[in-house]
Design an enzyme around this catalytic site. Sequence first.
Site, PDB file in Angstrom:
ATOM      1  N   GLN A 204     -12.161  -0.789   1.271  1.00 12.34           N
ATOM      2  CA  GLN A 204     -11.663  -1.624   0.410  1.00 12.34           C
ATOM      3  C   GLN A 204     -12.129  -3.178   0.419  1.00 12.34           C
ATOM      4  O   GLN A 204     -12.511  -3.728  -0.618  1.00 12.34           O
ATOM      5  CB  GLN A 204     -10.352  -1.521  -0.093  1.00 12.34           C
ATOM      6  CG  GLN A 204      -9.924   0.090  -0.504  1.00 12.34           C
ATOM      7  CD  GLN A 204      -8.581   0.275  -0.734  1.00 12.34           C
ATOM      8  OE1 GLN A 204      -7.654  -0.012   0.162  1.00 12.34           O
ATOM      9  NE2 GLN A 204      -8.344   0.852  -1.929  1.00 12.34           N
TER      10      GLN A 204
ATOM     11  N   VAL B  20      -6.547   7.259  -2.071  1.00 10.17           N
ATOM     12  CA  VAL B  20      -6.493   6.010  -1.772  1.00 10.17           C
ATOM     13  C   VAL B  20      -7.652   5.545  -0.627  1.00 10.17           C
ATOM     14  O   VAL B  20      -7.365   6.177   0.402  1.00 10.17           O
ATOM     15  CB  VAL B  20      -5.210   5.545  -1.306  1.00 10.17           C
ATOM     16  CG1 VAL B  20      -5.270   4.087  -1.079  1.00 10.17           C
ATOM     17  CG2 VAL B  20      -4.145   5.683  -2.369  1.00 10.17           C
ATOM     18  N   SER B  21      -8.533   4.723  -0.860  1.00  8.61           N
ATOM     19  CA  SER B  21      -9.698   4.583   0.104  1.00  8.61           C
ATOM     20  C   SER B  21      -9.095   3.672   1.405  1.00  8.61           C
ATOM     21  O   SER B  21      -8.082   3.055   1.351  1.00  8.61           O
ATOM     22  CB  SER B  21     -10.659   3.804  -0.512  1.00  8.61           C
ATOM     23  OG  SER B  21     -11.013   4.325  -1.853  1.00  8.61           O
ATOM     24  N   ALA B  22      -9.820   4.129   2.271  1.00  7.59           N
ATOM     25  CA  ALA B  22      -9.504   3.374   3.656  1.00  7.59           C
ATOM     26  C   ALA B  22      -9.409   1.833   3.448  1.00  7.59           C
ATOM     27  O   ALA B  22     -10.519   1.176   2.617  1.00  7.59           O
ATOM     28  CB  ALA B  22     -10.742   3.530   4.528  1.00  7.59           C
TER      29      ALA B  22
ATOM     30  N   ARG C  26       0.729  -1.410  -0.183  1.00  9.79           N
ATOM     31  CA  ARG C  26       0.141  -0.077   0.116  1.00  9.79           C
ATOM     32  C   ARG C  26       0.551   1.243   0.129  1.00  9.79           C
ATOM     33  O   ARG C  26       0.444   2.180  -0.512  1.00  9.79           O
ATOM     34  CB  ARG C  26      -1.109  -0.168   1.271  1.00  9.79           C
ATOM     35  CG  ARG C  26      -1.764   1.305   1.386  1.00  9.79           C
ATOM     36  CD  ARG C  26      -2.773   1.067   2.628  1.00  9.79           C
ATOM     37  NE  ARG C  26      -3.692   1.992   2.943  1.00  9.79           N
ATOM     38  CZ  ARG C  26      -4.768   2.439   2.277  1.00  9.79           C
ATOM     39  NH1 ARG C  26      -5.396   1.433   1.601  1.00  9.79           N
ATOM     40  NH2 ARG C  26      -5.635   3.464   2.792  1.00  9.79           N
TER      41      ARG C  26
END
Length: 607
Positions: A57, A51-53, A19
């Site tokens: 996701q 960038v999503s949590a 990530r």
Amino acid sequence: MAGHVRTAAVETALRRVPRHAFAPEVPVQTAYADDIIPTRHTADGRISSSVSAPWLQAVMLESARLRPGHHVLEVGSGGYNAALIAELVGRTGQVTTVDIDPDVTDRAIRFLHATGYDRVRVLTADAEQLPPEAIPEGGFDAVIVTVDTWDLPWIAMVAEGGRLVAPLRLHQYVWSIGFTKRDGALISEEPLTVCGFVPMQGAGAWDPNLRTIPGCGIRLAFEDGTPMPVDQLAPAFDMAPSTVRTHVTVGGEEPFDSLTLFLAGALPGFCRLSVDPARHTGLISPPPPHWPGAAVVRGTSLARLAHERIQDGESGEGLYEFVIHGYGPAGHLAATEMAERVQHWQRNHRAAPCPHVTVQRKDATGPTSAYTDGLHVFHKKHTRITIEWPVVPGEAAPAAHDQGQDPCSIARSHSSPVASASATAAYWDPLWAGGRRYREVSSTEAALLADHVGPGRGGPALDIGTGEGSLARHLHQLGYRTTGIDFAPSAIAAARNAQQGDGPAWQLMDFVADDLSALPDAPYAVVTCRLVYRWIDDKAAFLDRVRQVLAPGGTFWVVTELAGRRKEDDPYRHLGITPAEAEILTAGWSVVRTADLDVLRCYALRP
């Protein structure tokens, strides 16, 4: 992440994809925190890409049910989520990620190549206008939307039996919903997850339809449904608000997202209320915390959902009661209507299974259901979205003061309470009490109507205050050339939306104030007025206008509430017609016939 990762495949993908490599601007510790990472901003400082949590996701990837060999479309790029999808579909699968912003796709390409996921296809395009060559034959096995979307125009791109997962906006509330495509429609099969994403851009960008009430800094957003005028609401805040208690409680950290979704569909004229902090005059107290509150407009009056802390609670988080604040001359009535809807949700839906969401193309045939007490329909640009509300079976519903976890909220919620009489319209339409027991015309009432007005044979009929059009449709079925009128744009919209095939004509009109020459077929063989008469200010003037448009020998059919009947069933019992009002109604007619139906009275009046 606990509870959000349900399969070994998703856990493995989250462990394998680095990530931090997709967010080099932040420290590694921040990159792996369970939170979003903003990566791009608009000129005014709003986040336009992120960038999503990880928890969200994981929820969406699990909901997509990805398998090796699947062809997947991701709407909204960034790189990291596309890499997770690539891990799940393997080298025999294919991932296409699309974004409208070339800076975002350039970034995604760089990071995907750097981390070894260069087999992901990255497109710079408007996702609503995807090139045909980008869509595999038969459609994608899954479409995952990672931007906040008001509509779902990708139905045709999903293979039959495939999945679509998207954060869908309904009246500014956003839920991540997983759908399966069956017979050309998208069907939800699992709980809805409250979430938030960056907004859609391009052809799919949504309009909040924001209106500001003059002089008070109060804003109303009509994002779904028909936008309504708000200038007439300014005087509503010159008087102290009324308060209607619901006796329905919620814990300080307990989500109640299914309630807000229910109210948005059950109340025509629904909107979201917010306060401009720079212009707030203190008229709304307290102002909605964090997110716009649920509200409903009724002519020159307004009601809004609020809460009051009633106990500290054992955990210290507090216990809150939902209360409704009403503003304007009919504010108490509007607040009573909204309170009844809250209580209806408490009795029938709070402990029931999650609502079922169906998405169809706008020209598709509407679904029906045998296990709900009604359908809520939202009309979008490309689709019609129907929400069905299962009912608590038997005696399973908790009492009004009971606290119970909302079974439809499985993720974090933004909804914790911690975190007629008008100048433009002279009557109030209680048909707007969406879901009231007597809103729809019963078979017994329809039979009485047919007995008193007879077959239409193409004669003209007028339904005043038509609301959702139930009575007008019965007149049409009797053979009358029927026009339904209402002063409320959302009522006319609801009547039109409920109509399938041939039916009445619908016209926006204030019968009391507008020029009667605007009516298309006067004089009328039949004039009807259902659950409207009680709310008219100047009843004598109203009846004089009825006589002007009623043909000699015609019938004026009135249905109104009675007081003092079945109080356990009808929360509006105290608003029933009074003897004095009944006397005004029946004076001056040569024929007066009445019939009682439970808490309703029907009048057939002839000149």
